[in-house]
Design a protein around this motif. Structure first.
Motif, PDB file in Angstrom:
ATOM      1  N   SER A 298     -37.538  31.774 -14.980  1.00  0.00           N
ATOM      2  CA  SER A 298     -36.882  31.430 -16.233  1.00  0.00           C
ATOM      3  C   SER A 298     -37.856  30.708 -17.168  1.00  0.00           C
ATOM      4  N   VAL A 299     -37.968  31.230 -18.378  1.00  0.00           N
ATOM      5  CA  VAL A 299     -38.822  30.591 -19.386  1.00  0.00           C
ATOM      6  C   VAL A 299     -38.247  29.215 -19.725  1.00  0.00           C
ATOM      7  N   GLU A 300     -36.910  29.137 -19.819  1.00  0.00           N
ATOM      8  CA  GLU A 300     -36.264  27.867 -20.131  1.00  0.00           C
ATOM      9  C   GLU A 300     -36.568  26.820 -19.058  1.00  0.00           C
ATOM     10  N   ALA A 301     -36.460  27.186 -17.807  1.00  0.00           N
ATOM     11  CA  ALA A 301     -36.749  26.255 -16.713  1.00  0.00           C
ATOM     12  C   ALA A 301     -38.206  25.802 -16.772  1.00  0.00           C
ATOM     13  N   TYR A 302     -39.104  26.726 -17.080  1.00  0.00           N
ATOM     14  CA  TYR A 302     -40.520  26.378 -17.188  1.00  0.00           C
ATOM     15  C   TYR A 302     -40.737  25.380 -18.322  1.00  0.00           C
ATOM     16  N   CYS A 303     -40.087  25.613 -19.463  1.00  0.00           N
ATOM     17  CA  CYS A 303     -40.221  24.710 -20.611  1.00  0.00           C
ATOM     18  C   CYS A 303     -39.679  23.320 -20.285  1.00  0.00           C
ATOM     19  N   ILE A 304     -38.522  23.260 -19.646  1.00  0.00           N
ATOM     20  CA  ILE A 304     -37.916  21.975 -19.295  1.00  0.00           C
ATOM     21  C   ILE A 304     -38.786  21.238 -18.284  1.00  0.00           C
ATOM     22  N   THR A 305     -39.299  21.941 -17.307  1.00  0.00           N
ATOM     23  CA  THR A 305     -40.177  21.317 -16.310  1.00  0.00           C
ATOM     24  C   THR A 305     -41.440  20.785 -16.974  1.00  0.00           C
ATOM     25  N   THR A 306     -42.017  21.557 -17.883  1.00  0.00           N
ATOM     26  CA  THR A 306     -43.205  21.106 -18.602  1.00  0.00           C
ATOM     27  C   THR A 306     -42.892  19.857 -19.413  1.00  0.00           C
ATOM     28  N   LEU A 307     -41.743  19.847 -20.087  1.00  0.00           N
ATOM     29  CA  LEU A 307     -41.331  18.694 -20.884  1.00  0.00           C
ATOM     30  C   LEU A 307     -41.176  17.454 -20.009  1.00  0.00           C
ATOM     31  N   LYS A 308     -40.476  17.599 -18.895  1.00  0.00           N
ATOM     32  CA  LYS A 308     -40.274  16.448 -18.003  1.00  0.00           C
ATOM     33  C   LYS A 308     -41.611  15.940 -17.452  1.00  0.00           C
ATOM     34  N   ASN A 309     -42.466  16.850 -17.029  1.00  0.00           N
ATOM     35  CA  ASN A 309     -43.767  16.430 -16.500  1.00  0.00           C
ATOM     36  C   ASN A 309     -44.586  15.706 -17.559  1.00  0.00           C
ATOM     37  N   LEU A 310     -44.533  16.195 -18.784  1.00  0.00           N
ATOM     38  CA  LEU A 310     -45.248  15.538 -19.876  1.00  0.00           C
ATOM     39  C   LEU A 310     -44.693  14.135 -20.114  1.00  0.00           C
ATOM     40  N   TYR A 311     -43.371  14.005 -20.087  1.00  0.00           N
ATOM     41  CA  TYR A 311     -42.742  12.691 -20.254  1.00  0.00           C
ATOM     42  C   TYR A 311     -43.153  11.736 -19.132  1.00  0.00           C
ATOM     43  N   PHE A 312     -43.092  12.205 -17.897  1.00  0.00           N
ATOM     44  CA  PHE A 312     -43.433  11.336 -16.778  1.00  0.00           C
ATOM     45  C   PHE A 312     -44.918  10.979 -16.793  1.00  0.00           C
ATOM     46  N   ASP A 313     -45.773  11.905 -17.218  1.00  0.00           N
ATOM     47  CA  ASP A 313     -47.195  11.593 -17.366  1.00  0.00           C
ATOM     48  C   ASP A 313     -47.401  10.504 -18.409  1.00  0.00           C
ATOM     49  N   GLN A 314     -46.681  10.592 -19.529  1.00  0.00           N
ATOM     50  CA  GLN A 314     -46.786   9.578 -20.570  1.00  0.00           C
ATOM     51  C   GLN A 314     -46.309   8.224 -20.056  1.00  0.00           C
ATOM     52  N   CYS A 315     -45.241   8.228 -19.268  1.00  0.00           N
ATOM     53  CA  CYS A 315     -44.737   6.970 -18.693  1.00  0.00           C
ATOM     54  C   CYS A 315     -45.753   6.355 -17.739  1.00  0.00           C
ATOM     55  N   ARG A 316     -46.362   7.184 -16.933  1.00  0.00           N
ATOM     56  CA  ARG A 316     -47.368   6.673 -15.997  1.00  0.00           C
ATOM     57  C   ARG A 316     -48.564   6.097 -16.736  1.00  0.00           C
ATOM     58  N   LYS A 317     -48.979   6.754 -17.814  1.00  0.00           N
ATOM     59  CA  LYS A 317     -50.122   6.270 -18.589  1.00  0.00           C
ATOM     60  C   LYS A 317     -49.807   4.955 -19.282  1.00  0.00           C
ATOM     61  N   SER A 318     -48.572   4.795 -19.747  1.00  0.00           N
ATOM     62  CA  SER A 318     -48.220   3.569 -20.449  1.00  0.00           C
ATOM     63  C   SER A 318     -47.935   2.417 -19.491  1.00  0.00           C
ATOM     64  N   ASN A 319     -47.665   2.703 -18.231  1.00  0.00           N
ATOM     65  CA  ASN A 319     -47.402   1.674 -17.221  1.00  0.00           C
ATOM     66  C   ASN A 319     -48.312   1.883 -16.016  1.00  0.00           C
ATOM     67  N   PRO A 320     -49.614   1.675 -16.168  1.00  0.00           N
ATOM     68  CA  PRO A 320     -50.511   1.913 -15.037  1.00  0.00           C
ATOM     69  C   PRO A 320     -50.294   0.892 -13.926  1.00  0.00           C
ATOM     70  N   ARG A 321     -50.621   1.306 -12.734  1.00  0.00           N
ATOM     71  CA  ARG A 321     -50.522   0.393 -11.599  1.00  0.00           C
ATOM     72  C   ARG A 321     -51.543  -0.715 -11.741  1.00  0.00           C
ATOM     73  N   THR A 322     -51.124  -1.916 -11.367  1.00  0.00           N
ATOM     74  CA  THR A 322     -52.029  -3.046 -11.477  1.00  0.00           C
ATOM     75  C   THR A 322     -52.403  -3.632 -10.121  1.00  0.00           C
ATOM     76  N   THR A 323     -51.880  -3.048  -9.042  1.00  0.00           N
ATOM     77  CA  THR A 323     -52.194  -3.572  -7.724  1.00  0.00           C
ATOM     78  C   THR A 323     -52.877  -2.496  -6.890  1.00  0.00           C
ATOM     79  N   ASP A 324     -53.485  -2.939  -5.807  1.00  0.00           N
ATOM     80  CA  ASP A 324     -54.161  -2.026  -4.907  1.00  0.00           C
ATOM     81  C   ASP A 324     -53.338  -1.766  -3.647  1.00  0.00           C
ATOM     82  N   ILE A 325     -52.043  -2.092  -3.671  1.00  0.00           N
ATOM     83  CA  ILE A 325     -51.181  -1.912  -2.509  1.00  0.00           C
ATOM     84  C   ILE A 325     -50.930  -0.430  -2.308  1.00  0.00           C
ATOM     85  N   ALA A 326     -51.015   0.003  -1.070  1.00  0.00           N
ATOM     86  CA  ALA A 326     -50.758   1.414  -0.763  1.00  0.00           C
ATOM     87  C   ALA A 326     -49.299   1.743  -1.027  1.00  0.00           C
TER      88      ALA A 326
END
Length: 170
Positions: free
Chosen positions: A54-82
């Motif tokens: 599904s093209v729609e499913a691919y688009c939604i998955t891409t959108l969500k991944n882009l959002y989560f990538d942006q969230c990770r970049k804006s809130n980087p980990r600050t500890t070295d805990i596994a």
């Protein structure tokens, strides 16, 4: 893939992409930006895209991944805990946690829009997890009234949730 083929293939997905983006961000402007960023990413990779479903499913998955990538970049980990050493209250992935957080914010907003008595009852029952007898004592209502108000509140939230997820935001 030329512009016309791209439009024919991906633009019909725009309304659903916007609804998902709004659910994730909770903000109209950020949702629009996220959809545009997703289209840009798809456009850049247009010649190498191999979509086997599904093209729609691919688009939604891409959108969500882009959002989560942006969230990770804006809130980087600050500890070295596994990762294994950290106990998560949510058993799912970061994606699931962020989506659940966005969904919770929307539901809280829907509860805030309820009439005062319904908002009070649903808050006592579903948020503060009181039993019916405690709610009856606290509100002075009969048990039947509490059950009716709770049922109406839940029904209204279900209807509004369905409108948001099926048809877009109001």
């Amino acid at each position: 893939m030329d512009v016309t083929q791209f439009k024919i293939r991906f633009l019909p997905c725009h309304p659903k992409m916007y609804r998902v983006a709004w659910r994730l961000t909770g903000n109209e402007q950020e949702a629009e930006d996220l959809v545009q960023d997703t289209f840009l990413k798809l456009w850049i990779k247009r010649d190498t895209l191999l979509i086997n479903g599904s093209v729609e499913a691919y688009c939604i998955t891409t959108l969500k991944n882009l959002y989560f990538d942006q969230c990770r970049k804006s809130n980087p980990r600050t500890t070295d805990i596994a990762e294994e050493q950290v106990h998560h209250a949510y058993d799912g992935s970061l994606d699931g946690t962020l989506e659940a957080k966005a969904d919770s914010a929307i539901v809280i907003g829907l509860i805030d829009k309820l009439p005062e008595r319904q908002r009070q009852i649903i808050t006592l029952k579903d948020v503060e997890e009181m039993d019916y007898e405690e709610i009856v004592k606290q509100t002075g209502l009969t048990s039947a009234n509490v059950r009716v108000l709770l049922s109406r509140a839940r029904k209204q939230i279900r209807q509004q949730w369905k409108e948001i997820t099926d048809y877009g935001c109001k």
